[in-house]
Design an enzyme around this catalytic site. Structure first.
Site, PDB file in Angstrom:
ATOM      1  N   THR A   1      39.179  43.867  37.398  1.00 26.76           N
ATOM      2  CA  THR A   1      39.109  43.846  35.940  1.00 26.76           C
ATOM      3  C   THR A   1      37.671  43.498  35.594  1.00 26.76           C
ATOM      4  OG1 THR A   1      41.394  43.068  35.688  1.00 26.76           O
ATOM      5  CG2 THR A   1      39.911  42.704  33.832  1.00 26.76           C
TER       6      THR A   1
ATOM      7  N   GLY B   1      49.332  44.053  31.131  1.00 31.20           N
ATOM      8  CA  GLY B   1      48.959  42.963  32.024  1.00 31.20           C
ATOM      9  C   GLY B   1      48.366  41.779  31.297  1.00 31.20           C
TER      10      GLY B   1
ATOM     11  N   ASN C   1      45.995  39.666  40.142  1.00 29.97           N
ATOM     12  CA  ASN C   1      47.390  39.992  39.861  1.00 29.97           C
ATOM     13  C   ASN C   1      47.794  39.408  38.509  1.00 29.97           C
ATOM     14  OD1 ASN C   1      50.144  40.275  39.698  1.00 29.97           O
ATOM     15  ND2 ASN C   1      50.538  39.691  41.803  1.00 29.97           N
ATOM     16  N   GLY C   2      47.626  40.208  37.471  1.00 26.34           N
ATOM     17  CA  GLY C   2      47.882  39.728  36.121  1.00 26.34           C
ATOM     18  C   GLY C   2      49.322  39.386  35.842  1.00 26.34           C
TER      19      GLY C   2
END
Length: 333
Positions: free
Chosen positions: A197, A227, A250-251
């Protein structure tokens, strides 16, 4: 110029004017608990950080606003033709469509704009800025976010390219189902890998703090999934008195803990950015989750630091640009 410091280079909305005035009054009454800005700085995550900072830094160096620098930096990454996890052309969902999540938070007004599951518009963070500046809303999602973007003048176009189409075709041909259906990654079970991201934080010469992030999210996610990136305090957060924090990874796990909000509040209480980032991840560890993820935090005084989980075989870090020069930081863990 005084008005510009409380709003933006564009027309100042009623929200921006009133919020900026209130922020100035609050800052004047807080005394020694407020961190003091020590000059302009911009921080961006991952290996595209140096290029992103190069796009945003001239704005800060010229006395411009942090919000403009953050938008320019993130736009740079969103428009890269070969970046699989940010912007167009990558990380499709389980039906082969690429959708985007983004947010922007502006410290002087403590105001947020965000979009989730945005379709067919490339510059998701710029759409988020329009949500912030033109409406009283914080988050708009899906096809309605696309309609809003088109109303604001953005061009509607496909977010699919050859790379994303090939990725989806190969995955679809394998007959695998999305790992979103798998058990939660707790305990000794298998973890869910995180993804890139782009997160950017900046402090400008006027002492304003801004943060933003953008992603096309988890590969082969279920249609409609949003997310952590556009969720205030999850993907990103800032406070004009303290600083900012950004998240990547890992949202679906991290958003449950509002880690960037937690990191900023820990800095308010006196923790260094690195200590705050590590403490937020320990809080997730304590619930038994195993995941790939990272937090980077920036104090208003220019101090920065980060922490990570997972990514044992992949270097995670961020880039910093200030008047003294540019640097890169690799986070051990």
């Amino acid at each position: 110029m005084a008005a510009r410091r409380d709003g933006s280079t564009r027309e100042i909305s009623r929200r921006g004017f009133l919020g900026g005035a209130a922020s100035a009054l609050a800052a004047g009454s807080l005394g020694s608990s407020v961190l003091e800005s020590r000059g302009a700085v911009i921080v961006t995550t991952w290996e595209f950080g140096p290029g992103a900072n190069e796009a945003g830094w001239p704005i800060l160096a010229g006395g411009g606003l942090a919000i403009d620098a953050v938008e320019a930096a993130i736009n740079y990454v969103e428009l890269l033709p070969d970046e699989f996890y940010v912007g167009f052309g990558g990380s499709p969902n389980s039906i082969g469509e690429t959708t985007l999540d983004a947010m922007m938070m502006w410290g002087p007004t403590h105001d947020v704009g965000a979009d989730g599951c945005l379709k067919r518009v490339k510059r998701a963070v710029s759409v988020a800025r329009k949500v912030r500046e033109e409406t009283q809303h914080t988050l708009i999602v899906g096809d309605d976010a696309t309609r809003f973007a088109v109303r604001m003048g953005f061009v509607e176009t496909s977010l699919t390219n050859a790379a994303s189409q090939q990725a989806w075709e190969e995955w679809s041909a394998s007959s695998e189902r999305s790992d979103a259906w798998d058990p939660e990654p707790r305990g000794s079970g298998g973890k869910v890998e995180g993804h890139d991201t782009v997160g950017t934080m900046a402090v400008d010469a006027h002492g304003n703090v801004c943060v933003g992030c953008s992603t096309n999210g988890r590969s082969f996610k279920l249609p409609g999934r949003v997310g952590d990136s556009p969720i205030t305090g999850a993907g990103a957060y800032c406070d004009n008195e303290v600083g900012a924090a950004i998240a990547t990874g890992n949202g679906d796990v991290m958003m449950r803990f509002l880690p960037t909000y937690h990191a900023v509040e820990l800095m308010r209480e006196g923790a260094s950015p690195g200590e705050a980032a590590e403490a937020t991840l320990r809080r997730i560890d304590a619930k038994g989750y195993r995941f790939d993820g990272g937090i980077v935090a920036l104090g208003k005084n220019g101090e920065h630091g980060g922490a990570k989980r997972g990514w044992e075989e992949e270097a995670f870090g961020y880039a910093v640009q200030r008047t003294e020069g540019a640097s890169r930081v690799t986070i051990a863990g």
